[in-house]
Enzyme design. Sequence first.
Site, PDB file in Angstrom:
ATOM      1  N   ARG A  26      -0.688   3.034   5.129  1.00  0.00           N
ATOM      2  CA  ARG A  26       0.431   2.566   6.041  1.00  0.00           C
ATOM      3  C   ARG A  26       0.879   3.583   7.015  1.00  0.00           C
ATOM      4  O   ARG A  26       1.931   4.014   7.417  1.00  0.00           O
ATOM      5  CB  ARG A  26       1.679   2.258   5.303  1.00  0.00           C
ATOM      6  CG  ARG A  26       1.534   1.110   4.135  1.00  0.00           C
ATOM      7  CD  ARG A  26       1.813  -0.104   4.704  1.00  0.00           C
ATOM      8  NE  ARG A  26       2.164  -0.940   3.673  1.00  0.00           N
ATOM      9  CZ  ARG A  26       3.237  -1.742   3.678  1.00  0.00           C
ATOM     10  NH1 ARG A  26       4.221  -1.550   4.694  1.00  0.00           N
ATOM     11  NH2 ARG A  26       3.441  -2.610   2.585  1.00  0.00           N
ATOM     12  N   ARG A  30       7.110   1.875  10.238  1.00  0.00           N
ATOM     13  CA  ARG A  30       8.483   1.904  10.918  1.00  0.00           C
ATOM     14  C   ARG A  30       8.874   3.349  10.389  1.00  0.00           C
ATOM     15  O   ARG A  30      10.045   3.680  11.280  1.00  0.00           O
ATOM     16  CB  ARG A  30       9.602   1.413   9.844  1.00  0.00           C
ATOM     17  CG  ARG A  30       9.417  -0.301  10.219  1.00  0.00           C
ATOM     18  CD  ARG A  30      10.135  -1.240   9.285  1.00  0.00           C
ATOM     19  NE  ARG A  30       9.524  -0.889   7.990  1.00  0.00           N
ATOM     20  CZ  ARG A  30      10.141  -1.373   6.961  1.00  0.00           C
ATOM     21  NH1 ARG A  30      10.989  -1.977   6.832  1.00  0.00           N
ATOM     22  NH2 ARG A  30       9.147  -1.364   5.661  1.00  0.00           N
ATOM     23  N   ARG A  39       7.131  -2.759  17.882  1.00  0.00           N
ATOM     24  CA  ARG A  39       7.425  -3.939  17.257  1.00  0.00           C
ATOM     25  C   ARG A  39       8.876  -4.627  18.172  1.00  0.00           C
ATOM     26  O   ARG A  39       8.965  -6.064  18.250  1.00  0.00           O
ATOM     27  CB  ARG A  39       8.244  -3.681  15.841  1.00  0.00           C
ATOM     28  CG  ARG A  39       8.389  -4.767  15.081  1.00  0.00           C
ATOM     29  CD  ARG A  39       9.137  -4.008  13.856  1.00  0.00           C
ATOM     30  NE  ARG A  39       9.289  -5.152  12.669  1.00  0.00           N
ATOM     31  CZ  ARG A  39      10.045  -6.173  12.685  1.00  0.00           C
ATOM     32  NH1 ARG A  39      10.948  -6.502  13.470  1.00  0.00           N
ATOM     33  NH2 ARG A  39      10.070  -6.847  11.566  1.00  0.00           N
ATOM     34  N   ASP A  76      -1.583  -6.940   8.175  1.00  0.00           N
ATOM     35  CA  ASP A  76      -0.804  -7.323   6.825  1.00  0.00           C
ATOM     36  C   ASP A  76      -1.654  -8.145   5.792  1.00  0.00           C
ATOM     37  O   ASP A  76      -2.470  -8.850   6.380  1.00  0.00           O
ATOM     38  CB  ASP A  76       0.466  -7.868   7.134  1.00  0.00           C
ATOM     39  CG  ASP A  76       1.404  -7.528   5.897  1.00  0.00           C
ATOM     40  OD1 ASP A  76       1.838  -6.315   5.749  1.00  0.00           O
ATOM     41  OD2 ASP A  76       1.558  -8.149   5.047  1.00  0.00           O
ATOM     42  N   TYR A 156       2.495 -12.842  -4.592  1.00  0.00           N
ATOM     43  CA  TYR A 156       3.439 -13.391  -3.481  1.00  0.00           C
ATOM     44  C   TYR A 156       3.440 -14.823  -3.260  1.00  0.00           C
ATOM     45  O   TYR A 156       4.423 -15.555  -2.990  1.00  0.00           O
ATOM     46  CB  TYR A 156       3.129 -12.969  -1.957  1.00  0.00           C
ATOM     47  CG  TYR A 156       3.633 -11.352  -1.918  1.00  0.00           C
ATOM     48  CD1 TYR A 156       4.679 -10.935  -1.845  1.00  0.00           C
ATOM     49  CD2 TYR A 156       2.377 -10.170  -2.091  1.00  0.00           C
ATOM     50  CE1 TYR A 156       4.989  -9.452  -1.702  1.00  0.00           C
ATOM     51  CE2 TYR A 156       2.693  -8.791  -2.104  1.00  0.00           C
ATOM     52  CZ  TYR A 156       4.006  -8.643  -1.763  1.00  0.00           C
ATOM     53  OH  TYR A 156       4.100  -7.039  -1.827  1.00  0.00           O
TER      54      TYR A 156
END
Length: 348
Positions: A26, A30, A39, A76, A156
Amino acid sequence: MKFANDLFLRAFTDERLPHPPVWLLRQAGRYLPEYRATRAKAGGFMDLCRSPSFCAEVLLQPLARYQLDAAIVFSDILTIPDAMGLGLSFGVGEGPRLARPLQSESAIDALRVPDVSTLQYVFDAVAECRRALTRDGVQSVPLIGFSGSPFTLACYMVEGAGSQNDFATTRRMMLQRPDLLERVLAANEQIVTDYLEQQARAGANVLMLFDSWGGVLAPLQYERFSLSSLRRIIAALKLRVPDVPIIVFSKGAGHSVAAIAAAGADAVHIDWQSDLSRARADAGESVTLQGNFDPLLLTTDAATIQRAVSETLASFDGKRRYIANLGHGITPDAQPELVAALVNAIRS
Ligand code: CP3
């Protein structure tokens, strides 16, 4: 393909290297203000993922700041459940949500394997990322493509979101109706194999499978519900794109390092709760290990990071078949200057 820096690829051979190659799980995200700016320009997170030029922009951001030896395609793992029509969204300050989770037999009856062409935007992003790394026919560093594992995607898809209780809904299905979970896994296995093949054909030099939640399974369950599908995916990819090394990350499955290596993985990613020397003993000498610095280090200080790197590389041969990395993804509160401290400590 010519690389300005191929240290990362050489870690998949028996060569002794001057220092371990390093990249970070990653590494675009952020914690970087420039990522947050891109973003915001893109609109939402999936809008960012659907734009090859924005993907290439954020791919390059950590490479501009740090001396990293590999780049990872910006995307992702939830692109696949999205392509299956399960209604993916990312709320502000929340994790992912699926509007139509697979919580009944009829929902699983209705599940279809999407045509891989519905994920063309990801392959376009791979190609654009590769172009962005290349100048005058020379690629700066190798590019990693990736997918979630069938089991982690199923977590998920069944749960509909992340989990505070080790994916209890998914594990209850596994215990009561293993046949239902296995149908989801079979669908995922098919699309994950094609998805990774197409990423390699679009320009990914290495492929990585993220089995981020494999560790919620007991060892025998792990073999049946996660590793067996990873083994078949690896075997299929070795026939279709034989020259592309494959990295497997089953977080929390330190008990199965030897089995992951035996399943054909070229590299095993080790989480921060496992021990690299123990993993080396389990995996043997002909498999590459990747990991496993605690992401929490990136919220401490430079001296603490230096000490952690010195201790790790004193107890473990980091110059052969080893790729330095974190033991899980960078968190949004990581301090950018401490990322530099970690990368520089590893390189020296
Ligand atoms: O540089 C990179 O590595 C970025 C590429 C990347 C992302 N997600 C971008 C992302 C990769 C390799 C992933 C993989 C991923 N996604 C995993 C496996 C790795 C792991 O950490 O275990 C998982 C489980 C996911 C699912 C996912 N995506 C979650 C749980 C979340 C929300 C929580 C979080 O950490 O943000 C995402 C969103 C996501 N994926 C973001 C990024 C940069 C943040 C989205 C935002 O900008 O708000």
